[in-house]
Motif scaffolding. Sequence first.
Motif, PDB file in Angstrom:
ATOM      1  N   LEU B  17      14.084  14.019   2.648  1.00  0.00           N
ATOM      2  CA  LEU B  17      12.347  14.089   3.747  1.00  0.00           C
ATOM      3  C   LEU B  17      11.960  15.385   2.793  1.00  0.00           C
ATOM      4  CD1 LEU B  17      14.115  15.200   7.400  1.00  0.00           C
ATOM      5  CD2 LEU B  17      14.227  13.664   6.315  1.00  0.00           C
ATOM      6  N   ASN B  19      10.068  14.871  -0.993  1.00  0.00           N
ATOM      7  CA  ASN B  19       9.651  14.500  -2.367  1.00  0.00           C
ATOM      8  C   ASN B  19       8.946  14.996  -2.873  1.00  0.00           C
ATOM      9  OD1 ASN B  19       7.767  13.074  -1.466  1.00  0.00           O
ATOM     10  ND2 ASN B  19       8.688  11.615  -0.982  1.00  0.00           N
ATOM     11  N   ILE B  27       6.662  18.391   6.152  1.00  0.00           N
ATOM     12  CA  ILE B  27       8.677  17.494   7.418  1.00  0.00           C
ATOM     13  C   ILE B  27       8.201  18.143   8.569  1.00  0.00           C
ATOM     14  CG2 ILE B  27      10.761  17.457   7.714  1.00  0.00           C
ATOM     15  CD1 ILE B  27      11.201  18.214   4.969  1.00  0.00           C
ATOM     16  N   GLY B 271      15.581  12.251  15.195  1.00  0.00           N
ATOM     17  CA  GLY B 271      15.983  11.082  15.046  1.00  0.00           C
ATOM     18  C   GLY B 271      16.719  10.183  15.653  1.00  0.00           C
ATOM     19  N   ASN B 286      16.820  12.606  10.851  1.00  0.00           N
ATOM     20  CA  ASN B 286      16.716  11.121  10.315  1.00  0.00           C
ATOM     21  C   ASN B 286      15.974  10.378  10.482  1.00  0.00           C
ATOM     22  OD1 ASN B 286      17.440   8.805   9.610  1.00  0.00           O
ATOM     23  ND2 ASN B 286      18.340   7.876  11.810  1.00  0.00           N
ATOM     24  N   GLU B 287      14.645  10.033   9.436  1.00  0.00           N
ATOM     25  CA  GLU B 287      13.015   9.073   9.614  1.00  0.00           C
ATOM     26  C   GLU B 287      14.138   8.004   9.074  1.00  0.00           C
ATOM     27  OE1 GLU B 287      10.545  11.022   6.873  1.00  0.00           O
ATOM     28  OE2 GLU B 287      10.568  13.213   8.445  1.00  0.00           O
ATOM     29  N   LEU B 288      14.812   7.670   8.883  1.00  0.00           N
ATOM     30  CA  LEU B 288      15.203   6.166   9.196  1.00  0.00           C
ATOM     31  C   LEU B 288      15.150   5.524  10.291  1.00  0.00           C
ATOM     32  CD1 LEU B 288      17.766   6.025   6.221  1.00  0.00           C
ATOM     33  CD2 LEU B 288      15.491   5.657   5.869  1.00  0.00           C
ATOM     34  N   SER B 303      21.299  14.803   6.468  1.00  0.00           N
ATOM     35  CA  SER B 303      19.420  14.254   6.561  1.00  0.00           C
ATOM     36  C   SER B 303      18.669  12.643   5.360  1.00  0.00           C
ATOM     37  CB  SER B 303      19.470  15.430   6.021  1.00  0.00           C
ATOM     38  OG  SER B 303      18.001  15.468   5.839  1.00  0.00           O
ATOM     39  N   SER B 305      15.941   9.894   4.825  1.00  0.00           N
ATOM     40  CA  SER B 305      14.718   8.747   4.686  1.00  0.00           C
ATOM     41  C   SER B 305      15.139   7.918   3.743  1.00  0.00           C
ATOM     42  CB  SER B 305      13.515  10.206   3.873  1.00  0.00           C
ATOM     43  OG  SER B 305      13.590  10.159   3.070  1.00  0.00           O
ATOM     44  N   GLU B 307      14.021   8.175   1.107  1.00  0.00           N
ATOM     45  CA  GLU B 307      14.262   8.894  -0.221  1.00  0.00           C
ATOM     46  C   GLU B 307      15.653   8.410  -0.602  1.00  0.00           C
ATOM     47  OE1 GLU B 307      12.482   8.924  -2.875  1.00  0.00           O
ATOM     48  OE2 GLU B 307      10.663   9.613  -1.892  1.00  0.00           O
ATOM     49  N   ARG B 342       5.822   2.850   3.458  1.00  0.00           N
ATOM     50  CA  ARG B 342       6.915   3.528   2.646  1.00  0.00           C
ATOM     51  C   ARG B 342       7.320   1.794   2.377  1.00  0.00           C
ATOM     52  NH1 ARG B 342      12.129   3.183   7.496  1.00  0.00           N
ATOM     53  NH2 ARG B 342      13.401   2.182   5.523  1.00  0.00           N
TER      54      ARG B 342
END
Lengths: 438, 438
Positions: B17, B19, B27, B271, B286-288, B303, B305, B307, B342
């Motif tokens: 989350l 980078n 975040i 998320g 979860n950011e996806l 976790s 993303s 990344e 993104r």
Amino acid sequence: MNIILLSGGSGKRLWPLSNDIRSKQFIKLFKSADGGLESMVQRVHRQITKVDDSARVTIATSKSQVASIRNQLGDDVGVCVEPCRRDTFPAIALASAYLHDVMGVGADEPVVVCPVDPFVNDDYFEHLQMLSDLAATGDANLSLMGIEPTYPSEKYGYIIPKTADKTSAVDTFKEKPDARTAQQYIDQGALWNGGVFAYKLGYVLNRAHELIDFTDYQDLFNKYDTLTKISFDYAVVEKESQIQVLRFPGEWKDIGTWNTLTEAMSESVVGKAILNETCENVHVLNELDMPILCMGLKDVVVSASPEGILVSDKEQSSYIKPFVDAINQQVMFADKSWGNFRVLDVEENSMTIKVTLNPGQRMNYHSHEHRDETWTILSGTGRTIVDGMEQPVQAGDVITMQAGCRHTVIADTELKIMEVQLGKEINVHDKQKYELEE
Amino acid sequence: MNIILLSGGSGKRLWPLSNDIRSKQFIKLFKSADGGLESMVQRVHRQITKVDDSARVTIATSKSQVASIRNQLGDDVGVCVEPCRRDTFPAIALASAYLHDVMGVGADEPVVVCPVDPFVNDDYFEHLQMLSDLAATGDANLSLMGIEPTYPSEKYGYIIPKTADKTSAVDTFKEKPDARTAQQYIDQGALWNGGVFAYKLGYVLNRAHELIDFTDYQDLFNKYDTLTKISFDYAVVEKESQIQVLRFPGEWKDIGTWNTLTEAMSESVVGKAILNETCENVHVLNELDMPILCMGLKDVVVSASPEGILVSDKEQSSYIKPFVDAINQQVMFADKSWGNFRVLDVEENSMTIKVTLNPGQRMNYHSHEHRDETWTILSGTGRTIVDGMEQPVQAGDVITMQAGCRHTVIADTELKIMEVQLGKEINVHDKQKYELEE
């Protein structure tokens, strides 16, 4: 050897690597001979061909799997498409009629029917060959495979043979038992019923004509949706007295859950993943481009695709189905006969898809009523046809297509395209296909 | 209250989350007042404003965080950019000079310096106000915050006060001890050093002029890269005898790892995620866009993303850094002052990026030497300027830009764009910025 592979299955238990289009037998997760990855259906086809390089393979399946079969096996196999699902007796009857009427297989020739997804060694296919030879002699009307049990499983039917010989007449069949009863069967010398049937083609055609009023393959195909659902075991096997079983002593795995599948994997990781040194009995299957980092896990399977991410204790993973039913989203990736696609982004009025066409392949010529599309060519060369006009395309070219416009693309080399769909009602059913006059 | 928030940190320990662009304080994972999500820096800013709605907040940070700060806090805060990293004394000296020379804060006014990321309640900020008031009286040159310890931590420095009063002179400072020594300190009445300093602005400016040869803020800024790295504790605190500590009895958490961060979360899921009933002490962030299904896990953090994906035992997650160092990939998402981007797809000679501009925002006017770009507008309305020519754009419009071509886009409403970059050398440094004459 004439062999019919029954290819059914849904995309639930091996979510997220399987979905409504990709059944488990098409997931690529076994090491192939060339160091790449192969699916169960590719593995089985390779093994059959190794044992009998002139084997005639026909896959009995539903329409939804045809593209995956062509993508993974090319035109090396016959495909007999069931217009709808009607259980194993109609499916085997249709495939048998297909062999006879379309492929020209004689009524006296032996045929072996086998599930598409056993995880086995070559000795299994040598036993299929033996079953085919047994069927050819005509000593019995049906020859089955009995697998020597390794534990009192509750998941399989049992066959009790009359003798302990390699080939024996069948005494009785037993339905899936509880563990205690299973142990009693095993103590009596019972074998697991492997779902394999060998017969002379004419035998099953005769049974089919007795039970169904049809003339030939095409007629049966046309009335397929009117047939009653009934299993081959119930319609044929249980009513037959001339029946024998061939004992198979080799390794045989039914890999229907993440737990059993990971046991069959030769490596613990497929795709991008890092496991730290405190992970124990962890498997990662990653079809995303991004890395997965696992730390301090035990007895866990991690599996990721554009559909989603599963992180599960291996035992627990067998209870996945209701959770996957509840997710109920659109299909996020699929293999097609011409290549594959993957959904990258979904917005209220747009969807962005990465499309890959294999060299020499093309999409259907088609249009959409409710959406515009733009293609940006990412790599490769090919030709687009838009409303009848053909144009060469290469990386960087942009093609815009209004709703209603007819279009296709032909790949000369491998062609990767970023497709943006725009409209208020984007769905896979909004597609009209056309013949292309060239 | 004049308050300087020190905002440092790297993106390693809370990967994926965080980078290289997004440090942990940006975040979004805490419930905000309006039911949405807020980051640590948004939470702290909201809390400060609640305690003192006329607080003048200045964030001392590096260039890489400016876009995130503007994205999350808008123009409500001052930002004092360190040209490079030189530890806390140069950073506090620069921020103090900024307050004096740019913001016009008087030498007699109190200033409070505080880390940007304490996870605390409002009482903490009430204590910052008290520290500011203490500094204003001038009874001591420096006023610190001492946090009442809850366990013999090895992670913090300790302050031993002379008395147990709410405010006390400082007896001694102790470096991070082992647990046994920490317990001895605590038995002596020691407090954790919270890294908070309050002083009259002139005091630190005088110290700065004693140690560094500079005239004013701009001069200090210009020679910043020549300064020696030295901490504020070492350069100022340890040499000062007129120093007092304010005792803080409230809750205070330092959330630098997944383990401590998940303890601070009010909900176990941020998320899209499903946890089955056999999960215990599991957190999912979860950011996806895709769902995460967890089954039968215990003490695990998941976790995700663009990344990558972390699946870790919570204790083990504190050892993440070397594994993240080894991944070493390009930045896959970032907040910008104008919105965010993104990365959706990376190929050898192309990259596909989803760009979101906030209403009224615009990119810099820029060009790329080594890549072409195409934009497909997904939603919203705005204007593009390409080689000086302005055009309105809306969903479905496609803009193609050759390498060298100057371009920007201005969002009238929220504007979402699918950007395809094409070229042999795609990297973030291939960007020339221009002034735009309108």
